[in-house]
Design a protein around this motif. Sequence first.
Motif, PDB file in Angstrom:
ATOM      1  N   TYR A   1       0.849  -1.185   0.000  1.00  0.00           N
ATOM      2  CA  TYR A   1       0.000   0.000   0.000  1.00  0.00           C
ATOM      3  C   TYR A   1       0.891   1.244   0.000  1.00  0.00           C
ATOM      4  CZ  TYR A   1      -3.964  -2.990   1.160  1.00  0.00           C
ATOM      5  OH  TYR A   1      -4.933  -3.954   1.139  1.00  0.00           O
ATOM      6  N   PHE A   2       0.376   2.316  -0.608  1.00  0.00           N
ATOM      7  CA  PHE A   2       1.140   3.552  -0.722  1.00  0.00           C
ATOM      8  C   PHE A   2       0.415   4.680  -0.003  1.00  0.00           C
ATOM      9  CE2 PHE A   2       1.932   0.925  -4.433  1.00  0.00           C
ATOM     10  CZ  PHE A   2       3.312   0.897  -4.489  1.00  0.00           C
TER      11      PHE A   2
ATOM     12  N   PRO B   1       5.273  -6.952   9.051  1.00  0.00           N
ATOM     13  CA  PRO B   1       5.031  -5.815   8.151  1.00  0.00           C
ATOM     14  C   PRO B   1       6.234  -4.863   8.157  1.00  0.00           C
ATOM     15  CG  PRO B   1       3.180  -6.167   9.655  1.00  0.00           C
ATOM     16  CD  PRO B   1       4.325  -6.986  10.166  1.00  0.00           C
ATOM     17  N   THR B   2       6.410  -4.159   7.070  1.00  0.00           N
ATOM     18  CA  THR B   2       7.468  -3.153   6.987  1.00  0.00           C
ATOM     19  C   THR B   2       6.903  -1.863   6.406  1.00  0.00           C
ATOM     20  OG1 THR B   2       8.189  -3.848   4.776  1.00  0.00           O
ATOM     21  CG2 THR B   2       9.255  -4.906   6.665  1.00  0.00           C
ATOM     22  N   ALA B   3       7.593  -0.763   6.659  1.00  0.00           N
ATOM     23  CA  ALA B   3       7.163   0.533   6.149  1.00  0.00           C
ATOM     24  C   ALA B   3       8.372   1.339   5.707  1.00  0.00           C
ATOM     25  CB  ALA B   3       6.383   1.304   7.208  1.00  0.00           C
ATOM     26  N   THR B   4       8.145   2.180   4.703  1.00  0.00           N
ATOM     27  CA  THR B   4       9.133   3.158   4.272  1.00  0.00           C
ATOM     28  C   THR B   4       8.534   4.544   4.455  1.00  0.00           C
ATOM     29  OG1 THR B   4      10.060   1.653   2.621  1.00  0.00           O
ATOM     30  CG2 THR B   4      10.559   3.987   2.365  1.00  0.00           C
TER      31      THR B   4
ATOM     32  N   PRO C   1      17.593  11.705   9.266  1.00  0.00           N
ATOM     33  CA  PRO C   1      16.252  12.033   8.752  1.00  0.00           C
ATOM     34  C   PRO C   1      16.220  12.363   7.265  1.00  0.00           C
ATOM     35  CG  PRO C   1      16.712  13.189  10.818  1.00  0.00           C
ATOM     36  CD  PRO C   1      18.002  12.592  10.362  1.00  0.00           C
ATOM     37  N   SER C   2      17.358  12.711   6.676  1.00  0.00           N
ATOM     38  CA  SER C   2      17.376  13.083   5.268  1.00  0.00           C
ATOM     39  C   SER C   2      17.228  11.878   4.341  1.00  0.00           C
ATOM     40  CB  SER C   2      18.675  13.818   4.930  1.00  0.00           C
ATOM     41  OG  SER C   2      19.801  12.987   5.184  1.00  0.00           O
ATOM     42  N   LYS C   3      17.383  10.658   4.869  1.00  0.00           N
ATOM     43  CA  LYS C   3      17.284   9.454   4.051  1.00  0.00           C
ATOM     44  C   LYS C   3      15.955   8.758   4.291  1.00  0.00           C
ATOM     45  CE  LYS C   3      22.267   8.521   3.956  1.00  0.00           C
ATOM     46  NZ  LYS C   3      23.324   7.506   4.228  1.00  0.00           N
ATOM     47  N   PRO C   4      15.442   8.012   3.301  1.00  0.00           N
ATOM     48  CA  PRO C   4      14.212   7.235   3.533  1.00  0.00           C
ATOM     49  C   PRO C   4      14.391   6.303   4.724  1.00  0.00           C
ATOM     50  CG  PRO C   4      14.770   7.281   1.198  1.00  0.00           C
ATOM     51  CD  PRO C   4      15.931   7.886   1.914  1.00  0.00           C
ATOM     52  N   LEU C   5      13.386   6.269   5.570  1.00  0.00           N
ATOM     53  CA  LEU C   5      13.451   5.484   6.804  1.00  0.00           C
ATOM     54  C   LEU C   5      12.759   4.140   6.596  1.00  0.00           C
ATOM     55  CD1 LEU C   5      14.083   5.297   9.855  1.00  0.00           C
ATOM     56  CD2 LEU C   5      11.859   6.391  10.268  1.00  0.00           C
ATOM     57  N   GLN C   6      13.498   3.044   6.829  1.00  0.00           N
ATOM     58  CA  GLN C   6      12.951   1.702   6.718  1.00  0.00           C
ATOM     59  C   GLN C   6      12.626   1.186   8.124  1.00  0.00           C
ATOM     60  OE1 GLN C   6      12.456   0.711   3.635  1.00  0.00           O
ATOM     61  NE2 GLN C   6      13.667   2.355   2.732  1.00  0.00           N
ATOM     62  N   VAL C   7      11.386   0.741   8.317  1.00  0.00           N
ATOM     63  CA  VAL C   7      10.932   0.322   9.646  1.00  0.00           C
ATOM     64  C   VAL C   7      10.357  -1.086   9.572  1.00  0.00           C
ATOM     65  CG1 VAL C   7       9.397   0.828  11.582  1.00  0.00           C
ATOM     66  CG2 VAL C   7      10.375   2.704  10.243  1.00  0.00           C
ATOM     67  N   GLU C   8      10.772  -1.951  10.503  1.00  0.00           N
ATOM     68  CA  GLU C   8      10.126  -3.246  10.698  1.00  0.00           C
ATOM     69  C   GLU C   8       9.134  -3.114  11.846  1.00  0.00           C
ATOM     70  OE1 GLU C   8      12.766  -6.466  11.341  1.00  0.00           O
ATOM     71  OE2 GLU C   8      13.311  -6.665   9.229  1.00  0.00           O
ATOM     72  N   LEU C   9       7.883  -3.457  11.596  1.00  0.00           N
ATOM     73  CA  LEU C   9       6.866  -3.426  12.640  1.00  0.00           C
ATOM     74  C   LEU C   9       6.851  -4.763  13.370  1.00  0.00           C
ATOM     75  CD1 LEU C   9       5.934  -1.211  10.478  1.00  0.00           C
ATOM     76  CD2 LEU C   9       3.712  -1.409  11.567  1.00  0.00           C
ATOM     77  N   PRO C  10       6.208  -4.841  14.537  1.00  0.00           N
ATOM     78  CA  PRO C  10       6.131  -6.127  15.242  1.00  0.00           C
ATOM     79  C   PRO C  10       5.467  -7.200  14.385  1.00  0.00           C
ATOM     80  CG  PRO C  10       5.484  -4.332  16.703  1.00  0.00           C
ATOM     81  CD  PRO C  10       5.608  -3.749  15.329  1.00  0.00           C
TER      82      PRO C  10
ATOM     83  N   PRO D   1       6.959   7.767  -2.549  1.00  0.00           N
ATOM     84  CA  PRO D   1       5.798   7.544  -1.678  1.00  0.00           C
ATOM     85  C   PRO D   1       6.172   6.874  -0.366  1.00  0.00           C
ATOM     86  CG  PRO D   1       5.922   5.818  -3.323  1.00  0.00           C
ATOM     87  CD  PRO D   1       7.050   6.773  -3.622  1.00  0.00           C
ATOM     88  N   GLY D   2       5.359   7.129   0.656  1.00  0.00           N
ATOM     89  CA  GLY D   2       5.415   6.286   1.835  1.00  0.00           C
ATOM     90  C   GLY D   2       4.811   4.933   1.480  1.00  0.00           C
ATOM     91  N   VAL D   3       5.351   3.857   2.076  1.00  0.00           N
ATOM     92  CA  VAL D   3       4.947   2.515   1.679  1.00  0.00           C
ATOM     93  C   VAL D   3       4.692   1.664   2.919  1.00  0.00           C
ATOM     94  CG1 VAL D   3       5.587   0.444   0.384  1.00  0.00           C
ATOM     95  CG2 VAL D   3       6.332   2.688  -0.422  1.00  0.00           C
ATOM     96  N   LEU D   4       3.619   0.877   2.875  1.00  0.00           N
ATOM     97  CA  LEU D   4       3.334  -0.150   3.869  1.00  0.00           C
ATOM     98  C   LEU D   4       3.286  -1.494   3.150  1.00  0.00           C
ATOM     99  CD1 LEU D   4       2.428  -1.206   6.682  1.00  0.00           C
ATOM    100  CD2 LEU D   4       0.067  -0.725   5.960  1.00  0.00           C
ATOM    101  N   ARG D   5       4.071  -2.455   3.630  1.00  0.00           N
ATOM    102  CA  ARG D   5       4.107  -3.797   3.023  1.00  0.00           C
ATOM    103  C   ARG D   5       3.609  -4.818   4.061  1.00  0.00           C
ATOM    104  NH1 ARG D   5       8.782  -1.182   2.277  1.00  0.00           N
ATOM    105  NH2 ARG D   5       9.283  -0.420   0.181  1.00  0.00           N
ATOM    106  N   LEU D   6       2.626  -5.626   3.645  1.00  0.00           N
ATOM    107  CA  LEU D   6       2.024  -6.598   4.546  1.00  0.00           C
ATOM    108  C   LEU D   6       2.207  -8.012   3.997  1.00  0.00           C
ATOM    109  CD1 LEU D   6      -1.364  -4.765   5.258  1.00  0.00           C
ATOM    110  CD2 LEU D   6       0.637  -4.876   6.757  1.00  0.00           C
ATOM    111  N   PRO D   7       2.658  -8.958   4.844  1.00  0.00           N
ATOM    112  CA  PRO D   7       2.755 -10.355   4.415  1.00  0.00           C
ATOM    113  C   PRO D   7       1.385 -11.034   4.489  1.00  0.00           C
ATOM    114  CG  PRO D   7       3.572 -10.124   6.657  1.00  0.00           C
ATOM    115  CD  PRO D   7       3.169  -8.749   6.211  1.00  0.00           C
ATOM    116  N   VAL D   8       0.732 -11.175   3.363  1.00  0.00           N
ATOM    117  CA  VAL D   8      -0.649 -11.652   3.294  1.00  0.00           C
ATOM    118  C   VAL D   8      -0.665 -13.131   2.894  1.00  0.00           C
ATOM    119  CG1 VAL D   8      -2.842 -11.389   2.067  1.00  0.00           C
ATOM    120  CG2 VAL D   8      -1.550  -9.371   2.771  1.00  0.00           C
ATOM    121  N   VAL D   9      -1.453 -13.931   3.621  1.00  0.00           N
ATOM    122  CA  VAL D   9      -1.551 -15.364   3.315  1.00  0.00           C
ATOM    123  C   VAL D   9      -2.920 -15.726   2.731  1.00  0.00           C
ATOM    124  CG1 VAL D   9       0.184 -16.072   4.963  1.00  0.00           C
ATOM    125  CG2 VAL D   9      -2.192 -15.880   5.711  1.00  0.00           C
ATOM    126  N   SER D  10      -3.856 -14.774   2.718  1.00  0.00           N
ATOM    127  CA  SER D  10      -5.136 -15.025   2.048  1.00  0.00           C
ATOM    128  C   SER D  10      -5.826 -13.705   1.751  1.00  0.00           C
ATOM    129  CB  SER D  10      -6.043 -15.896   2.909  1.00  0.00           C
ATOM    130  OG  SER D  10      -6.498 -15.191   4.035  1.00  0.00           O
TER     131      SER D  10
END
Length: 244
Positions: free
Chosen positions: A60-61, A135-138, A185-194, A235-244
């Motif tokens: 998702y963006f 999940p991860t986010a940029t 802060p000047s670089k894109p921030l990569q985040v791993e969520l729980p 863009p800001g990005v949200l990535r989700l590991p989807v199984v269905s």
Amino acid sequence: RTYEGQRVYAWFNHYLKDEDVSTGPRFAYWRDWAPFDGTGPDTVQYGTSSHYPVGRTKTYFASGRSSLVSSRAAVQPGSTTYANLLGPLPLSYSEVSDVQHQRPFSDVPPFDTPGSYAHWSTPPLSHDVDVAGVPTATLHVAAPTAADAVPGTELELFVKLYDVAPDGSVELLPRLVSAVRVLEPSKPLQVELPGIVHRFAAGHRFELVVAATDSAFRNSNVVQPVTISTSRTAPGVLRLPVVS
């Protein structure tokens, strides 16, 4: 008699007794939404896989000030500015460590105070979506008063994923946040969520939240304005590991 118990016994039999028995699939995850009548092993509640990560990545963006869209072409430029308005005093509530299961803490829902966070959410889901993994986010962050070289002024962010019900109530998964200290802060921030295993029911929404403070952490003493932006080219990005 439980699925976990059977896996433990199989492991001991295979590796300690040197028996020719299978230790089961390489990856398994418990699904609290799967029905179980309470008799026999609870195997039906577990999803399994021969590899990890499982499923596929759903992306998702961030669009505009508060939307999540599934197509990069649909992204509209926008930005949100917020701050830790009371310095170290938390304006977002996730949990109180060690006592969250006790009243009155267990009765307090997660919340964020307007002006102290940014958020983006999807439209209501048309069908159930099962997520299993990390999940991860940029994020694209600007913080003019933050300086990693000056002690006490490093930028702090608290990133989390909500399940938002049709009535507006939120579930924080699983009452945990990703606490991030931003050194550049000047670089894109990569985040791993729980990591989570959760079914987002039809009619619910994904919501990505970035807060300035959190009740379970030590927050910055210095009031810091933060702007998070999105655009079609970055863009800001949200990535989700989807199984269905």
